[in-house]
Motif scaffolding. Structure first.
Motif, PDB file in Angstrom:
ATOM      1  N   HIS A  96      32.665  75.484  12.023  1.00 38.51           N
ATOM      2  CA  HIS A  96      33.318  75.577  10.717  1.00 38.51           C
ATOM      3  C   HIS A  96      33.377  77.004  10.168  1.00 38.51           C
ATOM      4  O   HIS A  96      34.172  77.262   9.262  1.00 38.51           O
ATOM      5  N   VAL A  97      32.533  77.897  10.680  1.00 39.15           N
ATOM      6  CA  VAL A  97      32.547  79.284  10.190  1.00 39.15           C
ATOM      7  C   VAL A  97      32.669  80.227  11.377  1.00 39.15           C
ATOM      8  O   VAL A  97      32.376  79.861  12.521  1.00 39.15           O
ATOM      9  N   ASP A 148      31.849  82.086  -1.149  1.00 38.64           N
ATOM     10  CA  ASP A 148      32.495  80.973  -0.467  1.00 38.64           C
ATOM     11  C   ASP A 148      32.304  79.671  -1.226  1.00 38.64           C
ATOM     12  O   ASP A 148      33.172  78.789  -1.197  1.00 38.64           O
ATOM     13  N   ASP A 152      35.285  77.341  -1.808  1.00 36.35           N
ATOM     14  CA  ASP A 152      35.308  76.256  -0.820  1.00 36.35           C
ATOM     15  C   ASP A 152      34.088  75.377  -1.000  1.00 36.35           C
ATOM     16  O   ASP A 152      32.975  75.782  -0.714  1.00 36.35           O
ATOM     17  N   GLY A 156      32.908  74.594   4.890  1.00 38.32           N
ATOM     18  CA  GLY A 156      32.468  75.963   5.072  1.00 38.32           C
ATOM     19  C   GLY A 156      31.134  76.257   4.432  1.00 38.32           C
ATOM     20  O   GLY A 156      30.230  76.812   5.075  1.00 38.32           O
ATOM     21  N   GLU A 160      27.554  77.143   6.305  1.00 38.94           N
ATOM     22  CA  GLU A 160      26.803  78.362   6.013  1.00 38.94           C
ATOM     23  C   GLU A 160      25.384  78.029   5.582  1.00 38.94           C
ATOM     24  O   GLU A 160      24.423  78.706   5.977  1.00 38.94           O
TER      25      GLU A 160
END
Length: 304
Positions: A96-97, A148, A152, A156, A160
């Protein structure tokens, strides 16, 4: 200092850069691997291949693994903290990142290690320089994750947070790893990898059914590179540097691998960092450097 000593120092510094490159490149290998290989399966294969390779190296060196159950229980606990949980979280997070962001977020291990030791074990003195390193590093992480989070609220930010959680696991593993004094350093490395594989392989079979997966050639090659180079070879270099440069000198890879890892992901994956992420990168590198460079050696480190 004679030519032989200069050569020895140059070799050890080259190995230090090699170690930082191997560990920095692991995030790119993971990103390529999880493109077509599920995360638990990827990490199960990584631990199994690397563990067997280290076991082979130990056999060549004539080092015997301990056989008592108590030691293997500690290996298993170390595996949970150092590979099973964090490597799986990182592999899942990198679906996802970007690998560059994962490199930055996962580089703050020395910062979390210091926080845990200051709060729990209290075996390290608190100095203004270390406190500055904590503040700078945490500011970098908050800059990346916090910004982020505003933009989001979906996968994401969760990914993280998972990578930051993996970093905290590394910090716990570093503290627990102090209990393996008296063993050859390769024994807990091989033992924890093998016990980690023993946990991850059944989990992979149950959760991801890897026999249904059709991995791409690039993912398979990335997995092999991750296991052979970024795990087995990196551990072998690490243990040599512990003996030659010492534990303090070897921690220099912690801040070297951040810009190296980001550069690899930008060059080979075509990733880009936002302006905020670049600022966060600078803060994390500054913080980790402040945490790991001995006060009396900062000037020489800058000059090198």
């Amino acid at each position: 200092m004679d030519i032989r000593q200069d050569t020895n120092i140059a070799v050890e510094l080259a190995l230090l850069v090699a170690l930082a490159t191997l560990w920095g490149g692991s995030y790119t290998f993971i990103k390529l691997g999880v493109a077509t290989i599920p995360p638990i399966t990827l990490i199960a294969a990584r631990t199994a291949i690397a563990g067997l390779l280290l076991l082979l190296v130990m056999w060549v060196r004539g080092i015997r693994m301990p056989t008592d159950a108590a030691t293997w229980q500690r290996f298993a606990f170390q595996a949970v903290l150092n590979s099973v949980i964090p490597w799986t979280l990182i592999a899942w997070g990198e679906r996802h990142v970007d690998a560059a962001l994962a490199t930055i977020l996962n580089s703050a291990g020395p910062i979390f290690t210091f926080l845990l030791t200051a709060i729990v074990t209290r075996h390290e003195a608190t100095t203004p320089r270390k406190l500055f390193g904590v503040v700078a590093g945490m500011a970098g992480i908050l800059l990346i994750v916090g910004v982020d989070a505003v933009h989001d609220i979906g996968g994401g930010i969760v990914a993280e947070a998972a990578i930051v959680a993996a970093t905290i696991c590394y910090a716990c593993a570093a503290i627990f790893g102090r209990s393996f004094k008296g063993l050859d350093p390769m024994a807990p490395a091989a033992g924890s990898l093998l016990t980690g594989a023993a946990v991850l392989i059944p989990a992979s079979l149950v959760v991801e059914q890897p026999w249904m997966v059709t991995p791409s050639l690039s993912s398979v090659l990335a997995l092999l590179a991750l296991a052979v180079f970024s795990t087995a070879a990196a551990f072998a270099i690490y243990f040599r540097l512990i003996q030659t440069l010492g534990s303090v000198g070897t921690t220099a890879q912690a801040y070297l691998r951040v810009p190296i890892g980001v550069a690899i992901s930008v060059a080979f994956l075509g990733e880009t960092l936002s302006r905020t992420a670049w600022i966060g990168l600078a803060c994390v590198v500054l913080g980790v450097a402040a945490m790991t460079i001995p006060a009396g050696r900062r000037a020489s480190a800058r000059a090198s």
